[in-house]
Scaffold this motif. Structure first.
Motif, short mmCIF file in Angstrom:
data_model
loop_
_atom_site.label_atom_id
_atom_site.label_comp_id
_atom_site.label_asym_id
_atom_site.label_seq_id
_atom_site.Cartn_x
_atom_site.Cartn_y
_atom_site.Cartn_z
N ALA A 85 9.77 28.61 4.62
CA ALA A 85 10.28 29.99 4.67
C ALA A 85 11.80 30.00 4.80
O ALA A 85 12.48 30.85 4.22
N GLY A 86 12.34 29.06 5.57
CA GLY A 86 13.79 29.00 5.72
C GLY A 86 14.49 28.70 4.41
O GLY A 86 15.54 29.28 4.10
N SER B 273 14.45 31.86 2.22
CA SER B 273 15.46 32.81 2.66
C SER B 273 16.85 32.37 2.24
O SER B 273 17.65 33.18 1.76
N ALA B 274 17.14 31.09 2.38
CA ALA B 274 18.46 30.57 2.02
C ALA B 274 18.72 30.71 0.52
O ALA B 274 19.82 31.11 0.10
N LEU C 285 17.24 32.82 -1.71
CA LEU C 285 17.37 34.22 -2.11
C LEU C 285 18.70 34.78 -1.64
O LEU C 285 19.32 35.60 -2.34
N GLY C 286 19.16 34.37 -0.49
CA GLY C 286 20.47 34.80 -0.02
C GLY C 286 21.58 34.29 -0.93
O GLY C 286 22.56 35.01 -1.19
N ASP D 84 21.63 36.42 -3.99
CA ASP D 84 22.22 37.71 -3.65
C ASP D 84 23.75 37.63 -3.62
O ASP D 84 24.44 38.49 -4.17
N ASN E 264 5.80 31.65 2.48
CA ASN E 264 6.98 31.73 1.62
C ASN E 264 7.03 33.04 0.85
O ASN E 264 8.09 33.63 0.65
N THR F 217 8.16 35.83 3.13
CA THR F 217 9.61 35.74 3.30
C THR F 217 10.33 36.36 2.11
O THR F 217 11.30 37.10 2.27
N ALA F 218 9.85 36.06 0.91
CA ALA F 218 10.46 36.64 -0.30
C ALA F 218 10.32 38.16 -0.31
O ALA F 218 11.26 38.87 -0.70
N ARG G 228 10.23 40.11 2.22
CA ARG G 228 11.19 40.65 3.19
C ARG G 228 12.61 40.67 2.64
O ARG G 228 13.46 41.42 3.12
N HIS G 229 12.86 39.87 1.62
CA HIS G 229 14.16 39.89 0.94
C HIS G 229 14.18 40.88 -0.22
O HIS G 229 15.18 40.96 -0.93
#
Length: 345
Positions: free
Chosen positions: A222-223, A226-227, A229-230, A233, A256, A259-260, A262-263
């Motif tokens: 998940a980390g 997040s990294a 997708l960030g 962005d 996973n 997590t996506a 949430r983004h």
């Protein structure tokens, strides 16, 4: 079951609250999370990415029936096949016979999309000649996999896709870009987000409308999601152009995916019954099972348009065709222990 409104879900639970077997009906408890998307489009890949990894050749009649059943279950994006040379993927050598058999489903189910994978200009020509209006190309974020899969460097493979994408767009077709090895590579190890973003930007610049980020060997956490997708962005890529494609090697595909979501990601690739892997990366295991995904999404109150019971029945049927049980936990729970789609108790 299709997704329910909060009122409908409450009514269903109220009417069945005295029934101790309510969970056997395949209705997850709905708890809405306002931080998540209201609707998710599932990009079903079982008929292509799933069946291409089978050792046995599945008859074209079974493939066509599989796609028809998936559409009947409410899936509105069903990747049908790949117009790749039979030498490389003999499991999909019948693409030119299969695709005309299923195009009529678009009239029966308005809004149904039947994208196909094309590896090169020849594949594109074959797909367009059979009536395809959505195609996908498949690139790698890592050099080793690009050489093993496409016999080219990353840069060379992306350049190879330039005439494919431009030709598709000129013919009025839309193009999706798959990017593999976005989190980990069996030969190179963890993949830096900047490296993935660079390759992804190239695919988008070529003209791909959507970019699917693939965890090809299922090692993502998940980390990492997040990294990455960030990083996209920060590179200015709208999240509306991003899809995610997770494999479940370590049981992390749903985490996973959440997590996506949430983004802000609203397109998720999955495979009915958990079929699939990757013929060019032997450590890759099955895709995220569509039934497992739908159970989670419906429990979060997220609309999908999918009839979960019908979908599970479809995967149970396909498991019978393949002669082995489905690895999907949701299929096993919904079908029951005596079904050919489940393991014996």
């Amino acid at each position: 079951m299709t997704s329910q409104t909060p009122e409908a879900a409450d009514s269903t639970r109220s009417a069945q609250s005295a029934d101790p077997g309510v969970l056997e009906l395949g209705l997850p408890e709905v708890v809405h999370d306002p931080a998540l998307p209201a609707r998710v489009r599932i990009h079903e890949v079982g008929a292509r990415d799933g069946l291409q990894n089978e050792n046995a050749l599945v008859p074209v009649e079974v493939k066509a029936e599989f796609i028809a059943r998936l559409a009947a279950a409410g899936l509105r994006t069903v990747e049908a096949t790949s117009f790749v040379h039979p030498k490389w993927v003999p499991q999909l050598a019948d693409a030119e016979e299969l695709f005309p058999r299923v195009t009529g489903l678009r009239e029966q189910y308005p809004g149904l999309r039947l994208p196909v994978l094309v590896p090169n200009e020849r594949g594109l020509d074959r797909a367009l000649a059979r009536g395809a209006d959505e195609v996908a190309v498949f690139a790698s974020a890592t050099e080793t996999f690009a050489r093993r899969n496409l016999n080219r460097t990353v840069a060379e493979s992306l350049e190879m896709f330039r005439p494919v994408v431009s030709g598709a767009l000129a013919a009025g077709a839309t193009v999706r870009g798959y990017l593999s090895m976005c989190f980990g590579d069996p030969w190179e190890g963890p993949v830096p987000p900047a490296q993935v973003v660079e390759a992804g930007l190239r695919l988008l610049e070529l003209g791909c409308a959507e970019l699917s980020l693939g965890d090809t060997i299922g090692v993502a956490t998940a980390g990492q999601v997040s990294a990455l997708l960030g990083a996209f962005d920060r590179a200015g890529v709208p999240v509306q152009r991003i899809a995610v494609h997770f494999h479940d090697t370590y049981g992390q595909a749903l985490a996973n995916t959440l997590t996506a979501l949430r983004h802000g990601v609203t397109v998720v690739d999955s495979s009915a019954g958990g079929l699939g892997g990757c013929p060019f990366a032997k450590s890759a295991t099955g895709n995220l099972a569509t039934e497992d995904l739908v159970w989670m999404l419906h429990g979060l109150g997220i609309e999908t348009g999918v009839d979960l019971a019908g979908l599970a029945a479809t995967s149970t049927w396909m498991a019978g065709q393949l002669g082995r049980p489905s690895p999907s936990r949701a299929v096993q729970a919904l079908a029951g222990p005596s079904s050919p789609g489940t393991t014996a108790s």
